[in-house]
Design a protein around this motif. Structure first.
Motif, PDB file in Angstrom:
ATOM      1  N   ARG A 146       0.813  -1.133  -0.543  1.00  0.00           N
ATOM      2  CA  ARG A 146       0.161   0.098   0.204  1.00  0.00           C
ATOM      3  C   ARG A 146       0.729   1.059   0.428  1.00  0.00           C
ATOM      4  NH1 ARG A 146      -5.628   0.052   1.930  1.00  0.00           N
ATOM      5  NH2 ARG A 146      -5.851  -1.944   2.520  1.00  0.00           N
ATOM      6  N   LYS A 147       0.717   2.344  -0.935  1.00  0.00           N
ATOM      7  CA  LYS A 147       0.984   2.887  -0.510  1.00  0.00           C
ATOM      8  C   LYS A 147       1.435   4.120   0.320  1.00  0.00           C
ATOM      9  CE  LYS A 147       1.704   4.541  -5.676  1.00  0.00           C
ATOM     10  NZ  LYS A 147       1.472   5.813  -6.793  1.00  0.00           N
ATOM     11  N   GLY A 148       2.126   5.062   1.078  1.00  0.00           N
ATOM     12  CA  GLY A 148       2.152   5.734   2.090  1.00  0.00           C
ATOM     13  C   GLY A 148       1.741   6.932   1.678  1.00  0.00           C
ATOM     14  N   VAL A 149       0.844   7.688   2.845  1.00  0.00           N
ATOM     15  CA  VAL A 149      -0.047   8.888   2.646  1.00  0.00           C
ATOM     16  C   VAL A 149       0.175   9.826   3.318  1.00  0.00           C
ATOM     17  CG1 VAL A 149      -2.402   9.239   2.780  1.00  0.00           C
ATOM     18  CG2 VAL A 149      -2.125   7.481   2.351  1.00  0.00           C
ATOM     19  N   GLY A 150      -0.091  10.952   2.589  1.00  0.00           N
ATOM     20  CA  GLY A 150       0.484  12.557   3.875  1.00  0.00           C
ATOM     21  C   GLY A 150      -0.345  13.932   2.675  1.00  0.00           C
ATOM     22  N   GLY A 151      -0.135  14.578   3.520  1.00  0.00           N
ATOM     23  CA  GLY A 151      -0.918  15.918   2.770  1.00  0.00           C
ATOM     24  C   GLY A 151      -0.245  16.955   3.545  1.00  0.00           C
ATOM     25  N   PHE A 152      -0.172  18.016   2.817  1.00  0.00           N
ATOM     26  CA  PHE A 152      -0.200  19.557   3.248  1.00  0.00           C
ATOM     27  C   PHE A 152      -0.482  20.851   2.813  1.00  0.00           C
ATOM     28  CE2 PHE A 152       3.706  16.756   1.339  1.00  0.00           C
ATOM     29  CZ  PHE A 152       4.925  17.321   2.415  1.00  0.00           C
ATOM     30  N   LEU A 153      -0.811  21.820   3.578  1.00  0.00           N
ATOM     31  CA  LEU A 153      -1.103  22.732   3.785  1.00  0.00           C
ATOM     32  C   LEU A 153      -0.230  23.923   2.660  1.00  0.00           C
ATOM     33  CD1 LEU A 153      -4.063  24.137   4.063  1.00  0.00           C
ATOM     34  CD2 LEU A 153      -3.569  24.787   5.821  1.00  0.00           C
ATOM     35  N   ALA A 202      -5.021  32.631  -0.039  1.00  0.00           N
ATOM     36  CA  ALA A 202      -5.080  31.583  -0.980  1.00  0.00           C
ATOM     37  C   ALA A 202      -4.668  30.746  -0.066  1.00  0.00           C
ATOM     38  CB  ALA A 202      -4.804  31.521  -2.400  1.00  0.00           C
ATOM     39  N   ILE A 203      -5.437  29.431  -0.500  1.00  0.00           N
ATOM     40  CA  ILE A 203      -5.369  27.863   0.729  1.00  0.00           C
ATOM     41  C   ILE A 203      -5.222  27.007  -1.055  1.00  0.00           C
ATOM     42  CG2 ILE A 203      -5.742  26.333   1.834  1.00  0.00           C
ATOM     43  CD1 ILE A 203      -5.759  28.844   3.939  1.00  0.00           C
ATOM     44  N   ALA A 204      -4.370  25.986  -0.698  1.00  0.00           N
ATOM     45  CA  ALA A 204      -4.302  24.426  -1.387  1.00  0.00           C
ATOM     46  C   ALA A 204      -4.008  23.288  -0.265  1.00  0.00           C
ATOM     47  CB  ALA A 204      -3.167  24.851  -2.198  1.00  0.00           C
ATOM     48  N   GLU A 205      -4.627  22.417  -0.619  1.00  0.00           N
ATOM     49  CA  GLU A 205      -4.837  21.340   0.040  1.00  0.00           C
ATOM     50  C   GLU A 205      -3.930  20.358  -1.200  1.00  0.00           C
ATOM     51  OE1 GLU A 205      -8.043  20.169   2.631  1.00  0.00           O
ATOM     52  OE2 GLU A 205      -8.803  22.523   2.764  1.00  0.00           O
ATOM     53  N   VAL A 206      -3.241  19.442  -0.260  1.00  0.00           N
ATOM     54  CA  VAL A 206      -2.286  18.328  -1.364  1.00  0.00           C
ATOM     55  C   VAL A 206      -2.335  16.817  -1.082  1.00  0.00           C
ATOM     56  CG1 VAL A 206      -0.224  18.045  -2.501  1.00  0.00           C
ATOM     57  CG2 VAL A 206      -1.149  20.559  -2.040  1.00  0.00           C
ATOM     58  N   ASP A 207      -2.421  16.033  -1.405  1.00  0.00           N
ATOM     59  CA  ASP A 207      -2.589  14.497  -1.457  1.00  0.00           C
ATOM     60  C   ASP A 207      -1.398  14.333  -1.833  1.00  0.00           C
ATOM     61  OD1 ASP A 207      -4.110  11.664  -0.295  1.00  0.00           O
ATOM     62  OD2 ASP A 207      -3.065  11.496  -2.190  1.00  0.00           O
ATOM     63  N   LEU A 208      -0.845  13.285  -1.475  1.00  0.00           N
ATOM     64  CA  LEU A 208       1.267  13.023  -0.834  1.00  0.00           C
ATOM     65  C   LEU A 208       0.983  11.368  -1.061  1.00  0.00           C
ATOM     66  CD1 LEU A 208       3.967  12.905  -1.423  1.00  0.00           C
ATOM     67  CD2 LEU A 208       4.227  12.779   0.605  1.00  0.00           C
ATOM     68  N   ARG A 209       1.233  10.232  -2.420  1.00  0.00           N
ATOM     69  CA  ARG A 209       1.340   8.965  -1.628  1.00  0.00           C
ATOM     70  C   ARG A 209       2.951   8.693  -2.278  1.00  0.00           C
ATOM     71  NH1 ARG A 209      -3.780   7.037  -0.225  1.00  0.00           N
ATOM     72  NH2 ARG A 209      -4.964   8.937  -0.009  1.00  0.00           N
ATOM     73  N   ILE A 210       3.726   7.770  -1.215  1.00  0.00           N
ATOM     74  CA  ILE A 210       4.963   7.350  -1.992  1.00  0.00           C
ATOM     75  C   ILE A 210       4.422   5.612  -1.596  1.00  0.00           C
ATOM     76  CG2 ILE A 210       5.509   9.778  -1.044  1.00  0.00           C
ATOM     77  CD1 ILE A 210       6.318   7.901   2.277  1.00  0.00           C
ATOM     78  N   ALA A 211       5.558   5.214  -2.967  1.00  0.00           N
ATOM     79  CA  ALA A 211       5.327   3.791  -2.080  1.00  0.00           C
ATOM     80  C   ALA A 211       7.140   3.594  -1.488  1.00  0.00           C
ATOM     81  CB  ALA A 211       6.265   3.312  -3.844  1.00  0.00           C
TER      82      ALA A 211
END
Length: 389
Positions: A195-202, A263-272
């Motif tokens: 399963r990929k690892g999950v992260g997030g950034f604001l 202005a704001i952006a929410e980012v999803d990160l996936r890593i193997a």
């Protein structure tokens, strides 16, 4: 790698399978009892009610039950079944919360149709919990119980990040020989060996507001600056390494005639790969403003490490495949992009096999369903794995 042995003979394994097939309708009834008890992650009373119901069911099977009470999240459930002394337990991991709001059952009701079971949470992952119950019941009926200690850990907050349960999940897993995650199976019943690892950034940009007609040149557009940052983040995607960054939400501005100050952006990160986590955190947080009159603030990081297909995980899958062959059905493996609590246990280096739950499709969707005839087969597979380690 945990040592494996044929503790359960093929004849006993087939007897377990026959017992489960004979009790399929009871399994269906148990799944229904859980589905009609709605349990949205954010509804503590509903989750606590289901937790109490499950505690009573496992206690009736002879398990030693402990409810881990939470001040805000739903309570979590620990159940222990004794086995041979001096052996580490096997951890059966899952969750009983769902993504559906309370009242979804009225428009997405429980039903049995054309060999499939429908309802909110039936696939993800209430059928998996029923399979745990009946795997243990079958072993009690055929062999008088489990040959080694088995611990069950069911949490109430997996669908929203496992914030209140992660530390306990990691604590219990670190004391176990292996972890079997009863999350839904992949297509065709495949087990999930990665399963990929999950992260997030604001990403937050602060600019300078001004009237877009009278004082346009005095403004510093946070939206324009954010557009540069979105492109920079997107360029960090590396498909060959299994790294993706997706800007899923953007917000900014107040009116069309005002140069946006924020202005704001929410980012999803996936890593193997686990090693890519710190690298991607550093790259995203090293971004700098194109417009030096705008301020850039970046928060976040990796919150679930990847479940990597290590040699130990591959060996567990091979064992599962051999057991499935003895039971008379094929078994494949798959790598997926979504995360589960198995990411936490795999990230600790504990041998973890995921996707041992129900066969079906439509997780988190109106057509969510499972194949009823697969319930006893998957429970038999789980029982075989418990006895083979």
């Amino acid at each position: 790698m945990p040592k494996t042995a044929s503790v359960v003979s093929k004849s006993a394994l087939l007897e377990v399978q026959r017992w489960l097939i004979d009790h399929q309708q009871e399994m269906v009834k148990q799944v229904r009892e859980m589905v009609v008890r709605e349990s949205p992650t954010h509804d503590k009373p509903a989750c606590d009610a289901l937790c109490g119901y499950l505690a009573a069911q496992f206690e009736a099977l002879g398990g030693r039950v402990k409810i881990h009470r939470q001040p805000k999240a739903g309570n979590h459930l620990q159940v222990d079944f004794a086995g041979s002394r001096g052996r580490k337990p096997i951890l059966l991991l899952g969750h009983f919360d769902t993504v559906y709001d309370l009242g979804t059952l009225a428009k997405m009701p429980w039903r049995e149709q054309r060999g499939r079971l429908h309802g909110p949470g039936v696939f993800d992952m209430k059928s998996g919990i029923a399979q745990i119950m009946f795997a243990l019941r079958a072993l009690q009926a055929v062999k008088g119980g489990v040959s080694r200690p088995v611990q069950i850990w069911l949490v109430s907050d997996e669908e929203e990040g496992s914030d209140s349960s992660r530390a306990l999940t990691e604590k219990f897993a670190s004391q176990c020989e292996a972890v079997f995650v009863c999350e839904p199976a992949g297509p065709g019943g495949a087990l999930k060996t990665a399963r990929k690892g999950v992260g997030g950034f604001l990403i937050k940009v602060t600019g300078q507001a001004s009237h877009s007609g009278l004082d346009f040149e005095k403004g510093q557009s946070a939206i324009l600056e954010l557009s540069h940052q979105i492109q920079a983040v997107s360029r960090l995607t590396d498909l060959k390494r299994g790294i993706t960054l997706n800007v899923g939400i953007i917000r900014g501005g107040t009116r069309t005639n005002v140069v946006a100050a924020e202005a704001i952006a929410e980012v999803d990160l996936r890593i193997a790969r686990k090693s890519d986590g710190p690298v991607m955190e550093r790259k995203v947080k090293s971004l700098r403003s194109v417009n030096k009159k705008c301020q850039l603030q970046i928060e976040g990081g990796v919150n679930r490490p990847p479940l990597e297909r290590t040699r130990q995980v591959a060996a567990l899958f091979q064992l599962a495949q051999n057991i499935a062959q003895e039971l008379g059905f094929p078994l494949d493996e798959i790598a997926v992009g979504g995360g589960s609590d198995g990411n936490f246990t795999g990230g600790l280096g504990i041998p973890t096999l995921d996707g041992l739950g129900a066969v079906g499709d439509g997780a988190h969707a109106p057509h969510e369903s499972v194949v009823a005839a697969e319930l006893p087969q998957r429970a038999a597979l789980l029982a075989g794995l418990i006895e083979a380690i």
